[in-house]
Design a protein around this motif. Structure first.
Motif, PDB file in Angstrom:
ATOM      1  N   ILE A  42       0.847  -1.194   0.000  1.00  0.00           N
ATOM      2  CA  ILE A  42       0.000   0.000   0.000  1.00  0.00           C
ATOM      3  C   ILE A  42       0.881   1.242   0.000  1.00  0.00           C
ATOM      4  O   ILE A  42       1.739   1.407   0.858  1.00  0.00           O
ATOM      5  CB  ILE A  42      -0.939   0.022   1.220  1.00  0.00           C
ATOM      6  N   TYR A  44       0.586   5.348   0.052  1.00  0.00           N
ATOM      7  CA  TYR A  44      -0.287   6.496   0.303  1.00  0.00           C
ATOM      8  C   TYR A  44       0.295   7.683  -0.463  1.00  0.00           C
ATOM      9  O   TYR A  44       1.461   8.015  -0.291  1.00  0.00           O
ATOM     10  CB  TYR A  44      -0.360   6.790   1.799  1.00  0.00           C
ATOM     11  N   CYS A  55     -10.064  11.696   7.139  1.00  0.00           N
ATOM     12  CA  CYS A  55      -9.256  10.500   6.881  1.00  0.00           C
ATOM     13  C   CYS A  55     -10.183   9.318   6.689  1.00  0.00           C
ATOM     14  O   CYS A  55     -11.087   9.094   7.495  1.00  0.00           O
ATOM     15  CB  CYS A  55      -8.301  10.245   8.045  1.00  0.00           C
ATOM     16  N   GLU A  56      -9.944   8.572   5.639  1.00  0.00           N
ATOM     17  CA  GLU A  56     -10.779   7.421   5.325  1.00  0.00           C
ATOM     18  C   GLU A  56     -10.193   6.115   5.846  1.00  0.00           C
ATOM     19  O   GLU A  56     -10.801   5.066   5.699  1.00  0.00           O
ATOM     20  CB  GLU A  56     -10.979   7.337   3.808  1.00  0.00           C
ATOM     21  N   ASN A  57      -9.028   6.168   6.471  1.00  0.00           N
ATOM     22  CA  ASN A  57      -8.377   4.962   6.978  1.00  0.00           C
ATOM     23  C   ASN A  57      -8.870   4.655   8.381  1.00  0.00           C
ATOM     24  O   ASN A  57      -9.169   5.558   9.154  1.00  0.00           O
ATOM     25  CB  ASN A  57      -6.863   5.151   6.962  1.00  0.00           C
ATOM     26  N   GLU A  58      -8.925   3.386   8.741  1.00  0.00           N
ATOM     27  CA  GLU A  58      -9.380   2.979  10.068  1.00  0.00           C
ATOM     28  C   GLU A  58      -8.312   3.194  11.140  1.00  0.00           C
ATOM     29  O   GLU A  58      -8.626   3.285  12.309  1.00  0.00           O
ATOM     30  CB  GLU A  58      -9.782   1.499  10.056  1.00  0.00           C
ATOM     31  N   SER A  59      -7.065   3.272  10.765  1.00  0.00           N
ATOM     32  CA  SER A  59      -5.971   3.387  11.726  1.00  0.00           C
ATOM     33  C   SER A  59      -5.695   4.844  12.084  1.00  0.00           C
ATOM     34  O   SER A  59      -5.449   5.672  11.210  1.00  0.00           O
ATOM     35  CB  SER A  59      -4.709   2.759  11.140  1.00  0.00           C
ATOM     36  N   ILE A  62      -2.104   5.846  10.886  1.00  0.00           N
ATOM     37  CA  ILE A  62      -2.005   6.202   9.467  1.00  0.00           C
ATOM     38  C   ILE A  62      -2.668   7.551   9.221  1.00  0.00           C
ATOM     39  O   ILE A  62      -2.133   8.393   8.495  1.00  0.00           O
ATOM     40  CB  ILE A  62      -2.597   5.089   8.576  1.00  0.00           C
ATOM     41  N   CYS A  63      -3.802   7.800   9.866  1.00  0.00           N
ATOM     42  CA  CYS A  63      -4.473   9.100   9.707  1.00  0.00           C
ATOM     43  C   CYS A  63      -3.585  10.240  10.215  1.00  0.00           C
ATOM     44  O   CYS A  63      -3.530  11.304   9.598  1.00  0.00           O
ATOM     45  CB  CYS A  63      -5.809   9.102  10.447  1.00  0.00           C
ATOM     46  N   ASN A  66      -0.843  10.733   7.644  1.00  0.00           N
ATOM     47  CA  ASN A  66      -1.434  11.369   6.463  1.00  0.00           C
ATOM     48  C   ASN A  66      -1.686  12.851   6.710  1.00  0.00           C
ATOM     49  O   ASN A  66      -1.412  13.687   5.851  1.00  0.00           O
ATOM     50  CB  ASN A  66      -2.738  10.672   6.080  1.00  0.00           C
TER      51      ASN A  66
END
Length: 160
Positions: A42, A44, A55-59, A62-63, A66
């Motif tokens: 993956i 980004y 943020c569209e990520n569950e973590s 990572i958000c 980002n």
């Protein structure tokens, strides 16, 4: 004799209660640990012309990474003002000589938990700027949990 047995019984109860408390505290640590799945495939990618709010990520980790990249690209981006207290101050420095990137990509290569509860997230990153040398190559994001949210405490680069 009854006093000795009573003392022994009370001591046993006390030890049993403190053992339960230790188990509860260790369980609570487990629930606050971050959920990040490392998929080295993956990548980004961010570009100044297509930055999206939220943020569209569950973590959360990572958000947070980002969001720090979005603010690196454009410190005036709408999400940056609200999250400024959760990022290093140098991300928001204004100087035309910084050579901020207008696009940046990264992929996570390794997670390293630290003894103080923080985490180092190792990434392989590329960008079209220089920005302190913190957007090309092996970039490490130091993550910390503050106010029940993960945030980027610091970042640094490792020589290839």
């Amino acid at each position: 004799m009854k006093k000795i047995i009573s003392l022994f019984f009370i001591a046993a109860l006390f030890c049993g209660c403190s053992e339960q408390a230790e188990q509860k505290s260790s369980n609570s640590k487990e629930t606050t640990s971050p959920s990040v799945s490392i998929d080295e495939n993956i990548v980004y990618t961010f570009d100044i012309n297509t930055l999206k709010t939220g943020c569209e990520n569950e973590s959360e980790i990572i958000c947070a990474i980002n969001n720090s990249i979005k603010c690196t690209i454009n410190p005036q981006f709408s999400d940056c003002a609200a999250n400024k207290k959760f990022m290093p101050d140098f991300i928001f420095m204004q100087d035309e000589n910084l050579k901020r990137p207008t696009s940046q990509s990264y992929k996570i290569t390794k997670l390293k938990p630290l003894a103080d509860g923080s985490i180092e997230v190792y990434t392989q990153s590329t960008c079209n700027g220089n920005w302190f040398g913190l957007c090309n190559g092996n970039i490490i994001y130091v993550m910390e949990n503050k106010e029940n949210h993960w945030f980027v405490k610091d970042l640094y680069a490792l020589e290839n």
